[in-house]
Design a protein around this motif. Structure first.
Motif, short mmCIF file in Angstrom:
data_model
loop_
_atom_site.label_atom_id
_atom_site.label_comp_id
_atom_site.label_asym_id
_atom_site.label_seq_id
_atom_site.Cartn_x
_atom_site.Cartn_y
_atom_site.Cartn_z
N ALA A 105 -76.58 0.83 4.03
CA ALA A 105 -77.68 0.33 4.87
C ALA A 105 -77.69 -1.19 4.93
N ARG A 106 -76.85 -1.83 4.12
CA ARG A 106 -76.78 -3.29 4.08
C ARG A 106 -75.55 -3.78 4.83
N LEU A 107 -75.68 -4.85 5.53
CA LEU A 107 -74.60 -5.42 6.32
C LEU A 107 -73.41 -5.83 5.46
N GLU A 108 -73.68 -6.29 4.23
CA GLU A 108 -72.60 -6.76 3.36
C GLU A 108 -71.61 -5.65 3.04
N THR A 109 -72.12 -4.46 2.76
CA THR A 109 -71.25 -3.34 2.43
C THR A 109 -70.41 -2.94 3.63
N ASP A 110 -71.05 -2.85 4.78
CA ASP A 110 -70.32 -2.48 6.00
C ASP A 110 -69.25 -3.51 6.34
N ALA A 111 -69.56 -4.78 6.18
CA ALA A 111 -68.58 -5.84 6.46
C ALA A 111 -67.42 -5.78 5.46
N ALA A 112 -67.73 -5.50 4.21
CA ALA A 112 -66.67 -5.40 3.20
C ALA A 112 -65.75 -4.22 3.50
N LEU A 113 -66.32 -3.08 3.88
CA LEU A 113 -65.51 -1.93 4.25
C LEU A 113 -64.66 -2.23 5.49
N ALA A 114 -65.22 -2.95 6.45
CA ALA A 114 -64.47 -3.32 7.65
C ALA A 114 -63.30 -4.25 7.31
N LEU A 115 -63.51 -5.16 6.37
CA LEU A 115 -62.41 -6.05 5.96
C LEU A 115 -61.31 -5.28 5.23
N VAL A 116 -61.69 -4.27 4.47
CA VAL A 116 -60.69 -3.42 3.81
C VAL A 116 -59.85 -2.70 4.87
N VAL A 117 -60.52 -2.16 5.88
CA VAL A 117 -59.81 -1.45 6.95
C VAL A 117 -58.92 -2.40 7.74
N LEU A 118 -59.41 -3.60 8.05
CA LEU A 118 -58.60 -4.58 8.77
C LEU A 118 -57.37 -4.96 7.96
N SER A 119 -57.55 -5.20 6.67
CA SER A 119 -56.41 -5.54 5.81
C SER A 119 -55.41 -4.40 5.75
N ALA A 120 -55.90 -3.18 5.64
CA ALA A 120 -55.01 -2.02 5.60
C ALA A 120 -54.27 -1.84 6.91
N ALA A 121 -54.94 -2.09 8.03
CA ALA A 121 -54.28 -1.96 9.33
C ALA A 121 -53.14 -2.97 9.47
N VAL A 122 -53.38 -4.20 9.03
CA VAL A 122 -52.33 -5.21 9.08
C VAL A 122 -51.19 -4.83 8.13
N PHE A 123 -51.54 -4.42 6.91
CA PHE A 123 -50.53 -4.03 5.92
C PHE A 123 -49.65 -2.90 6.43
N HIS A 124 -50.30 -1.84 6.91
CA HIS A 124 -49.52 -0.69 7.38
C HIS A 124 -48.76 -1.00 8.66
N GLY A 125 -49.30 -1.86 9.51
CA GLY A 125 -48.58 -2.28 10.71
C GLY A 125 -47.30 -3.03 10.37
N ILE A 126 -47.40 -3.94 9.43
CA ILE A 126 -46.21 -4.70 9.00
C ILE A 126 -45.25 -3.78 8.26
N ARG A 127 -45.79 -2.88 7.45
CA ARG A 127 -44.94 -1.97 6.69
C ARG A 127 -44.14 -1.03 7.60
N SER A 128 -44.76 -0.57 8.67
CA SER A 128 -44.06 0.39 9.53
C SER A 128 -43.17 -0.27 10.57
N GLY A 130 -42.29 -3.82 10.47
CA GLY A 130 -41.74 -5.10 10.04
C GLY A 130 -42.62 -6.22 10.59
N LEU A 131 -42.50 -7.41 10.02
CA LEU A 131 -43.36 -8.52 10.44
C LEU A 131 -43.13 -8.88 11.90
N ALA A 132 -41.87 -9.00 12.30
CA ALA A 132 -41.57 -9.38 13.69
C ALA A 132 -42.05 -8.30 14.67
N GLY A 133 -41.83 -7.04 14.32
CA GLY A 133 -42.28 -5.95 15.19
C GLY A 133 -43.79 -5.88 15.30
N TYR A 134 -44.47 -6.12 14.17
CA TYR A 134 -45.94 -6.10 14.19
C TYR A 134 -46.48 -7.23 15.07
#
Length: 160
Positions: A105-128, A130-134
């Motif tokens: 119910a707090r914005l801080e928790t939702d923002a933290a979860l969104a940052l985790v998802v953003l970081s994971a999306a970048v990580f998995h994009g580069i992993r699948s 490669g950096l140049a392809g991503y």
């Protein structure tokens, strides 16, 4: 004068770190999920009982959601998506406990979860890809789309 909805009253301090109610609720949820996971995973067998069958159904449902939405094998994504699902589910159920405000119910928790998802999306994009392809994927279908694709990557994460 009314208090801003973005302010949270501190419950206690651990040195310079302020501990608030959403942080305490999040820690409690993490402890409960960890303990339940440890207890349930100790008794896994090839002939599953009721609890193991229910948990396997949950994992299969999460796997099918990953296959349907991402059109990919769920293995690399199962732990993150499953953990987010269980955490958000239990955090929202905390509202049923009298006197407990769910951390979601707090914005801080939702923002933290969104940052985790953003970081994971970048990580998995580069992993699948490669950096140049991503990085090249931001120029699809044309290089003119680069700013829009960057903004989309960020806003899509926070909107989810």
């Amino acid at each position: 004068m009314t208090e801003s909805p973005l302010t949270v009253s501190p419950l206690l301090w651990v040195g310079p770190v302020v501990i608030t109610e959403p942080v305490l609720a999040t820690w409690a949820i993490m402890a409960v999920v960890t303990i339940i996971s440890l207890v349930v995973s100790r008794r896994l067998s090839l002939a599953p009982g009721r609890m193991q069958t229910a948990l396997e159904l949950l994992v299969d449902t999460i796997d099918q959601q990953i296959r349907d939405t991402m059109q990919a094998e769920p293995g690399p994504y199962r732990s993150l998506i499953g953990t987010l699902f269980v955490f958000v589910l239990i955090a929202n159920w905390c509202a049923l406990v009298p006197g407990v405000t769910p951390p979601t119910a707090r914005l801080e928790t939702d923002a933290a979860l969104a940052l985790v998802v953003l970081s994971a999306a970048v990580f998995h994009g580069i992993r699948s890809r490669g950096l140049a392809g991503y990085l090249a994927s931001f120029a699809e279908p044309s290089w003119v789309m680069i700013p829009l694709n960057v903004v989309e990557q960020i806003t899509r994460t926070f909107s989810l």
